[in-house]
Design a protein around this motif. Structure first.
Motif, short mmCIF file in Angstrom:
data_model
loop_
_atom_site.label_atom_id
_atom_site.label_comp_id
_atom_site.label_asym_id
_atom_site.label_seq_id
_atom_site.Cartn_x
_atom_site.Cartn_y
_atom_site.Cartn_z
N GLY B 16 0.79 -1.22 0.00
CA GLY B 16 0.00 0.00 0.00
C GLY B 16 0.83 1.27 0.00
O GLY B 16 0.31 2.34 -0.33
N ASN B 17 2.10 1.15 0.36
CA ASN B 17 2.99 2.32 0.34
C ASN B 17 3.56 2.53 -1.05
O ASN B 17 3.63 1.59 -1.85
N SER B 80 1.25 2.69 -5.14
CA SER B 80 0.77 1.82 -4.08
C SER B 80 1.23 0.40 -4.37
O SER B 80 0.78 -0.23 -5.32
N ALA B 81 2.12 -0.12 -3.54
CA ALA B 81 2.74 -1.42 -3.79
C ALA B 81 1.79 -2.57 -3.45
O ALA B 81 0.99 -2.49 -2.50
N LEU B 82 1.92 -3.62 -4.24
CA LEU B 82 1.20 -4.87 -4.00
C LEU B 82 2.19 -5.96 -3.64
O LEU B 82 3.33 -5.94 -4.12
N VAL B 83 1.73 -6.93 -2.84
CA VAL B 83 2.60 -8.06 -2.50
C VAL B 83 3.08 -8.76 -3.77
O VAL B 83 4.23 -9.21 -3.85
N ILE B 109 10.93 -6.37 -2.19
CA ILE B 109 10.12 -7.19 -1.29
C ILE B 109 9.00 -6.32 -0.74
O ILE B 109 9.26 -5.28 -0.11
N ILE B 110 7.78 -6.75 -0.99
CA ILE B 110 6.60 -6.03 -0.49
C ILE B 110 6.01 -6.85 0.65
O ILE B 110 5.61 -8.00 0.46
N LYS B 111 5.96 -6.27 1.82
CA LYS B 111 5.47 -6.98 3.00
C LYS B 111 4.01 -6.62 3.27
O LYS B 111 3.65 -5.45 3.26
#
Lengths: 113, 112
Positions: B16-17, B80-83, B109-111
């Protein structure tokens, strides 16, 4: 439009043997590039073919060779395999000089035992 | 000498970031710049490229990249990052002989 295809998906050889990897470019693409990607590392340029001719090669020994056929498909041959040749071998194709984007195949995982 | 640098081996971002993956280049003349993504045990997928024109380039999967000539940078961004964005990202620049110079890659790496 079919993408770049490579065969086989996996290849297991023993040290000293020869390996042959194949690549079919996207229809209409005349350039084929070969790259080696060792586990966890970046791409190392191997060879570039265009219109059937070898245009450039990377810093690899002569036992890495290849060719491009009249239908623009390509073959990579690795002779006298060594353990450190174990890697993912990626093929990419490009339409021509006015279009720079290289499109990659899924790769061939070569394991040398 | 022509070169591409990806200064970060790994980037960690919370889902989400916004995310940024950095790339700087050194090439003579006008640069042709590319971003590719590689998922585990797969080939590289083309994301976007800058040839000329607008400095903000939009690509696949919601990614964009900003070309900055004065800073010789071409950073990859996503609001907005996705896993599922977790992968290995490569920056590349075209040489004068139509080959690409590749960066070393950045593991994203998306946490959750």
């Amino acid at each position: 439009e079919a993408g770049v295809t490579q065969s086989p998906t996996h290849l297991i050889k023993t040290r000293g043997q020869q390996a042959t990897l194949r690549c079919s470019p996207i229809s209409g693409h005349t350039s084929v590039y070969w790259y080696q990607q060792a586990l966890g590392l970046g791409l190392q340029f191997l060879l570039w073919y265009d219109e059937g001719e070898e245009r450039n090669r990377g810093n690899f020994p002569p036992r890495f060779s290849g060719r491009q056929f009249p239908n623009y498909s390509s073959e990579l041959n690795v002779n006298a395999l060594e353990l450190e040749d174990s890697a993912l071998y990626l093929c990419a194709s490009r339409r021509g000089y006015s279009t720079d984007t290289q499109y990659f195949g899924p790769g061939t995982r070569l394991t040398v035992l | 000498a022509q070169s591409v640098a990806q200064p970060e081996d790994q980037v960690n971002v919370a889902e989400g970031n916004p995310l940024t993956v950095k790339c700087t280049y050194s090439v003579s003349g006008n640069p042709y710049l590319f971003w590719y993504v590689q998922y585990p045990n797969r080939g590289l997928q083309f994301l976007l490229k800058y040839i000329t024109g607008d400095n903000l380039v939009k690509g696949s999967y919601g990614f964009e990249a900003e070309f900055n000539k004065s800073q010789t940078s071409f950073h990859l961004k996503k609001p907005s990052a996705l896993v599922s964005d977790s992968a290995l990202y490569f920056c590349a620049v075209r040489r004068s002989n139509y080959q690409l110079i590749w960066g070393a890659g950045t593991k994203l790496i998306i946490k959750p």
